[in-house]
Every structure is written in C-alpha cells, then in structure tokens.
Design a protein around this motif. Structure first.
Motif, PDB file in Angstrom:
ATOM      1  N   ALA A   1       9.558   9.637  -5.987  1.00 48.17           N
ATOM      2  CA  ALA A   1       8.207   9.089  -6.063  1.00 48.17           C
ATOM      3  C   ALA A   1       8.204   7.594  -5.775  1.00 48.17           C
ATOM      4  O   ALA A   1       7.231   7.055  -5.220  1.00 48.17           O
ATOM      5  N   PHE A   2       9.280   6.902  -6.112  1.00 46.49           N
ATOM      6  CA  PHE A   2       9.320   5.443  -5.943  1.00 46.49           C
ATOM      7  C   PHE A   2       9.146   5.063  -4.474  1.00 46.49           C
ATOM      8  O   PHE A   2       8.283   4.246  -4.135  1.00 46.49           O
ATOM      9  N   TYR A   3       9.948   5.642  -3.603  1.00 48.44           N
ATOM     10  CA  TYR A   3       9.885   5.181  -2.215  1.00 48.44           C
ATOM     11  C   TYR A   3       8.765   5.837  -1.425  1.00 48.44           C
ATOM     12  O   TYR A   3       8.258   5.248  -0.468  1.00 48.44           O
ATOM     13  N   TYR A   4       8.354   7.033  -1.786  1.00 41.18           N
ATOM     14  CA  TYR A   4       7.202   7.617  -1.098  1.00 41.18           C
ATOM     15  C   TYR A   4       5.917   6.886  -1.459  1.00 41.18           C
ATOM     16  O   TYR A   4       5.040   6.673  -0.607  1.00 41.18           O
ATOM     17  N   LEU A   5       5.785   6.479  -2.715  1.00 34.50           N
ATOM     18  CA  LEU A   5       4.602   5.731  -3.110  1.00 34.50           C
ATOM     19  C   LEU A   5       4.608   4.325  -2.518  1.00 34.50           C
ATOM     20  O   LEU A   5       3.551   3.691  -2.413  1.00 34.50           O
ATOM     21  N   ARG A   6       5.777   3.817  -2.120  1.00 34.90           N
ATOM     22  CA  ARG A   6       5.808   2.544  -1.381  1.00 34.90           C
ATOM     23  C   ARG A   6       5.071   2.691  -0.058  1.00 34.90           C
ATOM     24  O   ARG A   6       4.356   1.773   0.373  1.00 34.90           O
ATOM     25  N   LEU A   7       5.254   3.831   0.610  1.00 31.71           N
ATOM     26  CA  LEU A   7       4.522   4.068   1.852  1.00 31.71           C
ATOM     27  C   LEU A   7       3.025   4.128   1.599  1.00 31.71           C
ATOM     28  O   LEU A   7       2.219   3.582   2.366  1.00 31.71           O
ATOM     29  N   VAL A   8       2.629   4.812   0.521  1.00 33.34           N
ATOM     30  CA  VAL A   8       1.209   4.916   0.186  1.00 33.34           C
ATOM     31  C   VAL A   8       0.643   3.552  -0.176  1.00 33.34           C
ATOM     32  O   VAL A   8      -0.459   3.168   0.263  1.00 33.34           O
ATOM     33  N   GLN A   9       1.386   2.779  -0.966  1.00 29.44           N
ATOM     34  CA  GLN A   9       0.924   1.457  -1.367  1.00 29.44           C
ATOM     35  C   GLN A   9       0.731   0.545  -0.160  1.00 29.44           C
ATOM     36  O   GLN A   9      -0.308  -0.133  -0.028  1.00 29.44           O
ATOM     37  N   ALA A  10       1.718   0.509   0.724  1.00 24.83           N
ATOM     38  CA  ALA A  10       1.614  -0.379   1.886  1.00 24.83           C
ATOM     39  C   ALA A  10       0.458   0.030   2.793  1.00 24.83           C
ATOM     40  O   ALA A  10      -0.275  -0.825   3.301  1.00 24.83           O
ATOM     41  N   SER A  11       0.268   1.312   3.000  1.00 28.83           N
ATOM     42  CA  SER A  11      -0.756   1.768   3.934  1.00 28.83           C
ATOM     43  C   SER A  11      -2.156   1.695   3.353  1.00 28.83           C
ATOM     44  O   SER A  11      -3.115   1.344   4.058  1.00 28.83           O
ATOM     45  N   PHE A  12      -2.299   2.012   2.071  1.00 32.08           N
ATOM     46  CA  PHE A  12      -3.624   2.202   1.492  1.00 32.08           C
ATOM     47  C   PHE A  12      -4.072   1.046   0.594  1.00 32.08           C
ATOM     48  O   PHE A  12      -5.240   0.638   0.612  1.00 32.08           O
ATOM     49  N   LEU A  13      -3.162   0.478  -0.203  1.00 32.69           N
ATOM     50  CA  LEU A  13      -3.555  -0.490  -1.218  1.00 32.69           C
ATOM     51  C   LEU A  13      -3.426  -1.938  -0.762  1.00 32.69           C
ATOM     52  O   LEU A  13      -4.191  -2.797  -1.200  1.00 32.69           O
ATOM     53  N   GLU A  14      -2.454  -2.244   0.088  1.00 35.32           N
ATOM     54  CA  GLU A  14      -2.219  -3.642   0.458  1.00 35.32           C
ATOM     55  C   GLU A  14      -3.092  -4.044   1.644  1.00 35.32           C
ATOM     56  O   GLU A  14      -3.486  -3.220   2.467  1.00 35.32           O
ATOM     57  N   ALA A  15      -3.349  -5.340   1.726  1.00 36.00           N
ATOM     58  CA  ALA A  15      -4.137  -5.885   2.826  1.00 36.00           C
ATOM     59  C   ALA A  15      -3.223  -6.293   3.969  1.00 36.00           C
ATOM     60  O   ALA A  15      -2.070  -6.679   3.744  1.00 36.00           O
ATOM     61  N   PRO A  16      -3.698  -6.218   5.195  1.00 34.53           N
ATOM     62  CA  PRO A  16      -2.837  -6.619   6.334  1.00 34.53           C
ATOM     63  C   PRO A  16      -2.538  -8.108   6.311  1.00 34.53           C
ATOM     64  O   PRO A  16      -3.355  -8.924   5.862  1.00 34.53           O
ATOM     65  N   ASP A  17      -1.368  -8.473   6.775  1.00 25.78           N
ATOM     66  CA  ASP A  17      -0.979  -9.890   6.849  1.00 25.78           C
ATOM     67  C   ASP A  17      -1.756 -10.580   7.959  1.00 25.78           C
ATOM     68  O   ASP A  17      -1.751 -10.123   9.120  1.00 25.78           O
ATOM     69  N   ARG A  18      -2.389 -11.676   7.603  1.00 27.40           N
ATOM     70  CA  ARG A  18      -3.161 -12.419   8.612  1.00 27.40           C
ATOM     71  C   ARG A  18      -2.272 -13.262   9.506  1.00 27.40           C
ATOM     72  O   ARG A  18      -2.673 -13.648  10.607  1.00 27.40           O
ATOM     73  N   ASP A  19      -1.082 -13.591   9.027  1.00 31.12           N
ATOM     74  CA  ASP A  19      -0.189 -14.459   9.794  1.00 31.12           C
ATOM     75  C   ASP A  19       0.642 -13.701  10.815  1.00 31.12           C
ATOM     76  O   ASP A  19       1.393 -14.307  11.578  1.00 31.12           O
ATOM     77  N   VAL A  20       0.523 -12.367  10.820  1.00 35.11           N
ATOM     78  CA  VAL A  20       1.328 -11.544  11.719  1.00 35.11           C
ATOM     79  C   VAL A  20       0.414 -10.966  12.796  1.00 35.11           C
ATOM     80  O   VAL A  20      -0.720 -10.552  12.517  1.00 35.11           O
ATOM     81  N   ALA A  21       0.911 -10.962  14.016  1.00 34.04           N
ATOM     82  CA  ALA A  21       0.124 -10.417  15.129  1.00 34.04           C
ATOM     83  C   ALA A  21      -0.192  -8.945  14.867  1.00 34.04           C
ATOM     84  O   ALA A  21       0.656  -8.199  14.368  1.00 34.04           O
ATOM     85  N   PRO A  22      -1.396  -8.513  15.177  1.00 33.24           N
ATOM     86  CA  PRO A  22      -1.766  -7.113  14.926  1.00 33.24           C
ATOM     87  C   PRO A  22      -0.929  -6.154  15.766  1.00 33.24           C
ATOM     88  O   PRO A  22      -0.452  -6.498  16.856  1.00 33.24           O
ATOM     89  N   MET A  23      -0.780  -4.976  15.251  1.00 36.83           N
ATOM     90  CA  MET A  23      -0.012  -3.950  15.959  1.00 36.83           C
ATOM     91  C   MET A  23      -0.864  -3.281  17.022  1.00 36.83           C
ATOM     92  O   MET A  23      -2.085  -3.164  16.887  1.00 36.83           O
ATOM     93  N   ASP A  24      -0.201  -2.840  18.067  1.00 34.94           N
ATOM     94  CA  ASP A  24      -0.855  -2.064  19.116  1.00 34.94           C
ATOM     95  C   ASP A  24      -0.573  -0.589  18.890  1.00 34.94           C
ATOM     96  O   ASP A  24       0.437  -0.210  18.289  1.00 34.94           O
ATOM     97  N   VAL A  25      -1.466   0.243  19.389  1.00 35.89           N
ATOM     98  CA  VAL A  25      -1.268   1.683  19.364  1.00 35.89           C
ATOM     99  C   VAL A  25      -0.705   2.105  20.715  1.00 35.89           C
ATOM    100  O   VAL A  25      -1.251   1.737  21.761  1.00 35.89           O
ATOM    101  N   ALA A  26       0.405   2.830  20.707  1.00 38.55           N
ATOM    102  CA  ALA A  26       1.042   3.259  21.955  1.00 38.55           C
ATOM    103  C   ALA A  26       0.060   4.090  22.785  1.00 38.55           C
ATOM    104  O   ALA A  26      -0.698   4.892  22.239  1.00 38.55           O
ATOM    105  N   PRO A  27       0.051   3.892  24.098  1.00 37.67           N
ATOM    106  CA  PRO A  27      -0.928   4.579  24.950  1.00 37.67           C
ATOM    107  C   PRO A  27      -0.551   6.033  25.236  1.00 37.67           C
ATOM    108  O   PRO A  27      -0.506   6.463  26.396  1.00 37.67           O
TER     109      PRO A  27
END
Length: 427
Positions: A341-367
């Motif tokens: 549960a510890f490391y799977y919830l890390r994925l959930v926390q990063a994706s759902f609960l945390e805000a994106p970093d403003r200092d990092v260039a946004p990610m692109d979606v592969a075409p």
C-alpha cells in the motif's frame, strides 16, 4: 543510419512469436515440447528489449536479460533431464503415472527442484529475480508491460504442469505435494513477496518500482500454486485463483505502463524521453485528467483496493491458502499486501493529491493515440470486469480442474464417480 532500428516489422514478428510460445505452453504435454515453448516465449523478448529504444541502456538491459535467461533455462533444462532419468519418460502423463505408481525417487526429486528453481526466472521469483529491475528500466514501457505478463504467465503454466505431474490429488481429500517441493515453493513465495515489496519501497524510478512489485505479485501467485487445485473448481481452488489473478494483473499492469508510455519530456537537444520519476506524476489528474485517472485506478487495483478488479483477484488467493492449511503463508501474504500500500498510494498521491510543479516544463503527450486507448481500455477493464468476475473465475475453475473420463469417454466432474469406479485423468 542505425541498422538496429531501420525496420519495425521484426519487432511485431517477435511479439507474435512470443505470444505463440505462451499459447504452446498451455497445450504442452511433454517436457521437450514445454522447453521449446518456454524458449519461444523468452528468446524474442530479449531482442524486443534491445530494439525497444535507441538508447544504449536498452541494449545493456537486453544483454543482462539474455545471459541470466540462459542460466535460468540451463537450470530448468537440467531439471527436465533428471526428471527423464528418474521416470524414463518425457511425457507428463507417463511421468504422473510413474510417480503415482512408484513415488518420487531421489533423481526425480532433484530434477523437480531444479526445474522449479529455474522456472523462477520466468516469473521473476527469488532467487532468480536480479534481472528484473534493470530490464524493466532499460526497456520501453510497452515492452516492460509485455515482460511483466507474458513470460510470467508461461512460467506459472509450466510450474502448474510440473506440480500436477507430481501428483496433486483431487476430490474431498484435498491436495498434496511432496514436502521437499512444498517447502521450496513456500520459501520462494515468502521471500519473493517480502523482497519485492521491501525493495519497491525504496525506489525513485516508477519502472523499477513496478518491476519490484511484479516480483511481489509472483510471490502472491505462488501461494495459489502451493494451495493447488483443492477439491474442485470452487473458491478453494488455488489454480483457479492463479489464472484469474494473472488476468487481473495483466489488465491492470498494462494501464500503469501505458501512462508511462504516453508521457514524455523534451531534452535540451529536442529528443523526447519517457518520464520515470514520481515527481513527474505530480498533478497528473489536473494537467492530463484521462491519464491521471488511469494511473489512479490501475494503482489502486494493483494494491487490491475494493471494489476494483484487483481486490476480487486477490481474495481467492487468501481463501485457497486458508483452505489448504497454509495459514502462516497467508499471514505473510496479508502483511506484504499492507506493505505494498505504501508505494502504490505514492502513485495515487502524486497523480491525484499533489499539485504540478510550476518550475518544471510541462509534459507532452506522445503522438500515439493507441497508447492512450490502451490505458483507457485497461482502466475500463479494472472497473467493468468486476461485474463479470464471477463468470471469469468460474472459467478459471474449469481450466484449473482436470477432466475425468470413464471408460466410455464421458467427462465427469471431480466429485462424480462412475458406476465402475474407475477414472482416467486427461490433460
């Protein structure tokens, strides 16, 4: 000009060859045929890893995978040789008859132990797990998802065939494996679960984390393999639990890797590179909602969070282990599920609960729309296949229960006894 990547057709040919090997494993009734099917599953995957990206890291991972794979194949092939020497046949039905008639002699036992240890490479079980993290990290996410399912499934099919040849008993009396084999699988299962989950906690690379979680999932499924077929196709059937879990794991794992395959960042030279850090997933549900929710659903299903598909796949492993009397191993399974549960919830926390970093260039979606479609299809299966989980488990139960025919060739259930009292087990 790079001759290694000048043609894509070979990749899809190797992909189909490996799938063909997996299907041939399921129909193998001879050790020679089983060995060829296992190698047909594995050999193309070595090349798939090498050509999956243009980076040298993929070729390095392929070399590691190849040499360790050759060692694993040599071990279980030597085991097959000893099984032949101890029983006088390579046919699994004849081997089963020989063991039922004369018991397991020392040569056959040595062969079986070597075979199970060597097949541990296919399922990434301890002590044959060392290649997993480097190979998953070096390969493209699509190939890593393939490696997490196809060779693992082939390995479990081969292990089930060998265990059945040793002499699982069917019916109210339950099941039995020789104590040497049971203890080997018991220790392998406990160590595989624990090592996989503990090492996954310390990872900063998502692909390495998923690699160690794949090791842990192999340990979970070994519990069902030890439990065996039980008395029939019910919830206590460990083989049914393993096959249903393989289905659920394959569907769910594909979604997690699909998200990694969809997201990329541009390097200074303009070359795109896939993301691989937990920090890259921050705010994914806000910046790319579809991919973010795919990751959340798949991570929760891998954890076994109700009411997703992974939960309904993990419960039969517990029930079959309890029915087989493997209470200490079931406790280890429960503790490791909590650790995961510890490391799977890390994925959930990063994706759902945390805000994106403003200092990092946004990610692109592969075409590549197919990658997003694969992720959405996987997440949809995690949710909607729950409605069909009962039917899917029933089909797994039918596959995990041998047919029994009377002298007239009529198939009967394991608990149904013909008038003459004689059964003939058929693969």
């Amino acid at each position: 000009f790079d001759p290694l990547r000048s043609n894509r057709a070979e990749f899809y040919a190797f992909f189909l060859f490996s799938l063909t090997g997996l299907m041939l494993c399921a129909s193998a009734s001879d050790l020679v045929w089983l060995f060829l099917a296992l190698e047909l599953t594995s050999l193309p995957s070595y090349i798939m890893v090498a050509i999956s990206t243009s980076r040298a890291r993929s070729q390095e991972a392929s070399v590691k995978y190849f040499f360790l794979g050759a060692m694993g194949a040599a071990i279980f092939l030597m085991g097959f040789v000893f099984i032949y020497g101890g029983t006088g046949s390579t046919n699994l039905n004849v081997i089963a008859e020989s063991i039922a008639r004369s018991g397991v002699n020392s040569i056959t036992m040595l062969g079986l132990l070597l075979s199970f240890i060597g097949l541990g490479f296919k399922i990434a079980a301890v002590p044959m797990h060392f290649y997993t993290a480097d190979v998953y990290e070096g390969a493209a996410p699509q190939v890593s998802a393939f490696l997490a399912f196809v060779p693992k499934t082939a390995g479990f099919i081969a292990m089930a065939l060998l265990a059945a040849a040793v002499g699982w008993t069917h019916g109210p009396e339950g099941q039995s494996l020789p104590p040497e084999i049971r203890m080997t699988l018991w220790v392998m299962a406990a160590l595989t679960m624990t090592v996989g989950n503990v090492l996954a906690i310390w990872q900063t690379s998502i692909k390495r984390m998923l690699a160690y979680s794949s090791i842990a999932h192999s340990g979970y499924m070994l519990v069902g393999l030890i439990a065996g077929p039980g008395a029939g196709p019910g919830a206590e059937n460990g083989l049914s639990a393993v096959m249903f879990y393989l289905l659920a794991y394959g569907v769910t794992n594909a979604g997690a890797f699909a998200v990694l395959a969809c997201l990329e960042r541009r390097q200074a030279d303009g070359e795109p590179i896939e993301i691989d850090r937990f920090a890259d997933l921050k705010g994914l549900c806000k910046t790319h909602p579809v991919l973010g929710w795919v990751m959340v659903l798949c991570a929760l299903s891998l954890l076994g969070f109700p009411p997703l598909l992974g939960f309904f796949a993990k419960v039969p492993l517990f029930t079959s282990g309890i029915a087989a009397g493997e209470i200490p191993l079931v406790i280890v399974l429960g503790v490791n599920s909590a650790i995961a549960a510890f490391y799977y919830l890390r994925l959930v926390q990063a994706s759902f609960l945390e805000a994106p970093d403003r200092d990092v260039a946004p990610m692109d979606v592969a075409p590549f729309a197919s990658r997003q479609a694969a992720g959405v299809l996987s997440a949809t299966g995690v949710v909607l296949l729950v409605a069909a989980s009962g039917w899917l488990f029933a089909q797994s139960g039918r596959a995990g229960t041998p047919d029994r025919r009377d002298d007239r060739g009529v198939i009967r259930t394991p608990t149904e006894k013909p008038a003459d009292g004689r059964f003939e087990a058929t693969p």
